[in-house]
Each structure stands twice: as C-alpha cells, then as structure tokens.
Design an enzyme around this catalytic site. Structure first.
Site, short mmCIF file in Angstrom:
data_model
loop_
_atom_site.label_atom_id
_atom_site.label_comp_id
_atom_site.label_asym_id
_atom_site.label_seq_id
_atom_site.Cartn_x
_atom_site.Cartn_y
_atom_site.Cartn_z
N GLY A 164 95.05 -6.13 -45.76
CA GLY A 164 96.49 -5.00 -46.17
C GLY A 164 96.57 -3.94 -45.07
O GLY A 164 97.07 -3.08 -45.60
N ARG A 291 94.40 -19.21 -49.68
CA ARG A 291 94.92 -19.23 -50.98
C ARG A 291 96.21 -19.47 -51.00
O ARG A 291 96.91 -19.60 -49.92
CB ARG A 291 94.53 -17.61 -51.69
CG ARG A 291 95.27 -16.92 -50.64
CD ARG A 291 95.23 -15.26 -51.47
NE ARG A 291 95.50 -14.31 -50.23
CZ ARG A 291 96.80 -13.90 -49.97
NH1 ARG A 291 97.84 -14.67 -50.35
NH2 ARG A 291 96.95 -13.20 -49.02
P1 ADP Z 1 95.81 -7.57 -42.66
O1 ADP Z 1 94.56 -8.77 -42.88
O2 ADP Z 1 95.15 -6.05 -42.89
O3 ADP Z 1 96.80 -7.93 -43.01
P2 ADP Z 1 96.50 -8.94 -40.03
O4 ADP Z 1 95.59 -9.28 -38.92
O5 ADP Z 1 97.02 -10.11 -40.78
O6 ADP Z 1 95.73 -7.75 -40.95
O7 ADP Z 1 97.63 -7.90 -39.48
C1 ADP Z 1 98.47 -7.19 -40.54
C2 ADP Z 1 99.66 -6.91 -39.55
O8 ADP Z 1 99.72 -5.90 -38.38
C3 ADP Z 1 100.39 -8.07 -38.82
O9 ADP Z 1 101.22 -8.81 -39.93
C4 ADP Z 1 101.37 -7.58 -37.85
O10 ADP Z 1 102.47 -7.01 -38.45
C5 ADP Z 1 100.25 -6.39 -37.37
N1 ADP Z 1 99.27 -6.83 -36.26
C6 ADP Z 1 98.14 -7.31 -36.44
N2 ADP Z 1 97.87 -7.58 -35.16
C7 ADP Z 1 98.65 -7.20 -34.24
C8 ADP Z 1 98.45 -7.27 -32.94
N3 ADP Z 1 97.79 -7.69 -31.99
N4 ADP Z 1 99.88 -6.75 -32.35
C9 ADP Z 1 101.01 -6.24 -33.03
N5 ADP Z 1 100.79 -6.19 -34.39
C10 ADP Z 1 99.63 -6.75 -35.11
#
Ligand code: ADP
Length: 447
Positions: A164, A291
């Site tokens: 999240g 999921r």
């Molecule tokens: P969570 O599990 O908290 O959702 P994620 O790793 O899926 O975490 O990242 C969530 C969001 O954060 C991504 O959809 C993107 O918008 C941003 N994000 C994550 N990693 C990066 C990165 N290395 N550079 C830029 N934005 C990022």
C-alpha cells in the site's frame, strides 16, 4: 469440481466470486460481519454465516471464525478475493491443513512473494529484469550510501514487508539518504513489524504496467497481457486500462514470454500478477501479487476470459486446457474505481445511498454491491463500485466511459465520479500520455 465454496470477503468482489460459482453450478457460503447483515453478498449467497463484529480484525480477518463457518456449512474450498486474507500464507496453510482447498497459489509462493527482497531475488534468478538497486537487504546506512552512489540519485528506500505504498521514502541526493533510511525503517517497523529495507533507483517517469498470469498444477502457465495502472494517488490505483497505450503487441509478447517461462519454472499455480515499472522501453519488476486483483475485469474484457472461473477450475485440479497462442486480445477496456470519497479532498464519505441507478448498454459492466437504501459502512475500503467499459478502440472506450458515468446515479454520498469525468476529458489522458506521477499533478491543478 467443488460443490460448495465459502467466499471469505465482502462487497463487489464477494459478488464477483459468487457469480462465477453460480455459473459453474457451485453453492456459495457468504461470511459477514454484523455491519454487513444487509449486504448484497449476504442476500445473494445460498447460505450466510455471521463471523463477528464490524472491525475487520474480528470478522473478515478472523481465521478461526471463517474456518468454523466452512466446517459447519460443509464448504470444500475458500476463495479469499483480494485484500483481507488473500495474501496471508498462514491462512492458506491453515485452510489446507483443515482439508479444504485454498483457491490461490501455494502458501510457499504467497510467502515468497510477500517478502519483496525474496521476490526480487527469485525473479532475477529466473531471468526477470529488475529496477537497479541493492542486492537484497541493506545492512547499514553506509551500505545505503554506497549503493545509492553506484546506481545514482534519486533513490527509493523500500520496506521488504511493504504494501500500500507504506514504508517507502525517496532520497533526491546524498543529503537526504540518512533521513530516508531512518524514516522508511521506522515506518516499516511500525506498520509491518519488520524494519528490513532495500534500495531501488527512483524512476522519474515510469508507467505502472502489470501482467496477468494463470498457472495450473502441472507447470502450464499463460499470460493474459498487460494492464496499465499508472493512474494512482498515494500509490492507490484509480483508473486502469488494458492494453497499455504505451506498449506494442511485440513488447507484450516478449515480456509475457519472460514471465511465463519464469513462473512455469517456479511451478506457480492459480492467478497472479507481476507488477513492473516501465520506462524508456524497459520493464523493471517491482512485485508480484499472488491473488486476484481489483482491476482484473479489464483483462477479462479484452481476452474474453472469466478469471475467477479459471481460478476455481485450476484450484480443483483441472488443467489449463489451452496454450499461449489460444489467448487473443480484442479492443480496449477501461475501469474506473468509484470510491465513496470527496472528489477533491479524498476524505471517505460513508453513509446511506439515497438513490442508485447503474448505467448499462453495449460494452458496459458494473461490478458493485450497491443498491438504493444501502448504508456504506465506515469500517472498510471506500471502493463501492467499478465501472468497466469495452470497445473496439481506446478512443471509443473513453467515449463509452464518459457516457456510462453520465448515466451513473449514486445519491446521498459523495463519490469520485466527477474526478473520473475530468480525467477522461483531459487531452493528455486522451493521448495516453501519462506516468505514475500524472494523477497527483492533475488533482493538484485548480479546476
Ligand atoms: P506497495 O506494495 O507498497 O504497493 P510497490 O513496490 O508495488 O509497493 O510500489 C508501489 C508504487 O510505488 C508503484 O506502483 C510506483 O508508483 C511507486 N514505485 C515503486 N518503486 C518505485 C521506483 N523504484 N521508482 C519510482 N516509483 C516507484
């Protein structure tokens, strides 16, 4: 095939699963909190069991109550939907230990992907490209500095147990690394009870593109193309599309092959989604969701597949029965998440739905558990409906979504429908010209 399934969820996703069960001739058991006695999933299920008070930790997350409900009703399998217990490996294990089937991947794979460092190292070893960054957990601030200097600023410090968008901090240059390191760790410890963090290069203009896959218990894995979920606010998706306006069918096939080869080697089964950041023609894996996802309907529309039906079939031990070349893509689909929130401040707006009228017509699908007189409870997620449209081209899908939202009547509570209208009318959105940062900037503009 199962004859009875317990649906361990609420709202639109409980209905979504229930509908798939009905079409397969499977009886359904709804579970609900005392706040959801009048909910649509309770009304439509063959049987319903109250599993606790309103707070989710005492009801929808109450494993003992859910298992008792399954035992009492004689359910053979449990579908967790999304959220709640869907990515809880202990739950999946407990369900199976009670002789029931968990409709999803193995507990081992859920656990593996729930830890982002393990997920990344596993995927890298299987040939999936990653965002450049640390080789696993950062052991010290000095290591964070060294890796940041090596990959180049800006960088992101992320919690390995994250979700999240929490436990994630950007450092724009060396002067910010110490603070990012300590804030990310503190947040991770508070939110997840685990302060392990890793580092990634912060991509400045990526799109969020994810691939839907399905695998059976016999090593067969196919993908159903991509969804573009770049329109996010505080890392929460708001509008999703299939396919992505940014990638070509050749790019889809290439990343699809990399992913299906990797998951087939892993022996991954049931539904899953690999999330990537896409920038400058490169896909960089960030995480895998083990999921069904909220936005799965856009894939269903363009691929003409019922993903929930497939999940149930596969969990029952059936083979996929088709190969990658049988999966075809037709037209364009868009989903707007309708949240009960103020469209300007995003403050949640629970309350009674005075009038409800859903749009219809060609190419329009509404996944919602709302009805006139329904009281949106304050205890759960604010998403109350999903409007999904399908049309031959993206431009026609945008026009259709406009038309559907014009017809949609939800009175008595505030929703984000006005914000969706503004997004759809925006020339940059219409050109498909957006990144993950676009929506935050768009919502900050005066209007
Ligand atoms: P969570 O599990 O908290 O959702 P994620 O790793 O899926 O975490 O990242 C969530 C969001 O954060 C991504 O959809 C993107 O918008 C941003 N994000 C994550 N990693 C990066 C990165 N290395 N550079 C830029 N934005 C990022």
């Amino acid at each position: 095939m199962f004859s009875k399934i317990l649906i361990a969820n609420r709202g639109e996703i409980a209905l979504r699963v229930l509908r798939a069960c009905r079409e397969l001739g499977i009886k359904t058991v709804a579970v609900h909190s005392t706040a959801d006695e009048d909910a649509m999933h309770v009304r439509l299920a063959d049987e319903a069991v109250c599993i606790g008070p309103p707070a989710a930790r005492d009801s929808y997350l109450n494993v003992a109550a859910i298992l008792s409900a399954a035992t009492i009703t004689g359910a053979e399998a449990i579908h967790p939907g999304y959220g709640f217990l869907s990515e809880n490996a202990d739950f999946a294990e407990t369900v199976e230990a009670h002789g029931l089937t968990f409709i999803g991947p193995t507990a081992e794979h859920i656990r593996m992907m729930g830890d982002k460092i393990t997920a990344k190292t596993t995927m890298e070893a299987l040939g999936v490209p990653l965002v450049p960054g640390s080789d696993g957990e950062l052991k010290s601030l000095d290591e964070a500095r060294a890796v940041a200097a090596q990959v180049g600023y800006p960088v992101l410090i992320k919690a390995t147990a994250g979700g999240g968008g929490r436990g994630m901090k950007v450092a724009h240059d060396a002067s910010e690394i110490e603070e990012a390191w300590s804030v990310a760790r503190t947040e991770a410890r508070t939110a997840f009870g685990n302060d392990a963090v890793y580092l990634e290069k912060y991509l400045d203009k990526p799109r969020h593109i994810e691939l839907q896959i399905l695998g059976d218990n016999y090593g067969n894995v196919v993908h159903f193309g991509e969804r573009d979920c770049s329109l996010q606010r505080r890392h929460q998706k708001l509008l999703e599309e299939a396919g992505s306006p940014a990638i070509t069918p050749d790019q889809r096939n290439a990343i699809g092959k990399t992913v299906t080869d990797a998951l087939s080697k892993m022996g991954y089964r049931n539904a899953g989604t690999l999330e990537f950041l896409y920038q400058d023609g490169q896909f960089c894996f960030i995480e895998m969701n083990t999921r069904l996802q909220v936005e799965h309907p856009v894939t269903e529309m363009v691929c003409d597949v019922d993903l929930v039906r497939e999940q149930i079939r596969l969990a029952a031990g059936e083979k996929l029965g088709y190969t990658q070349s049988d999966v075809t893509f037709s037209g364009h689909a868009i989903e707007c998440r309708i949240n009960a929130e103020d469209p300007d401040t995003f403050a949640p707006c629970p309350g009674t739905v005075a009038v409800y009228h859903a749009p219809g017509g060609l190419g329009v699908r509404i996944d919602s558990a709302l009805y006139t007189g329904y009281k949106v409870p304050p205890y759960y997620d604010s998403m109350i409906a999903k409007v999904i449209v399908h049309a031959p081209t993206r431009a026609e899908a945008i026009a259709r979504m406009h038309r559907a939202l014009d017809e949609f009547v939800v009175e008595g509570i505030k929703t984000v429908i006005p914000l969706h209208r503004r997004i759809l009318a925006d020339p940059e959105f219409q050109k498909g010209d957006y990144t993950i940062h676009w929506l935050e900037q768009f919502t900050a503009r005066p209007h």
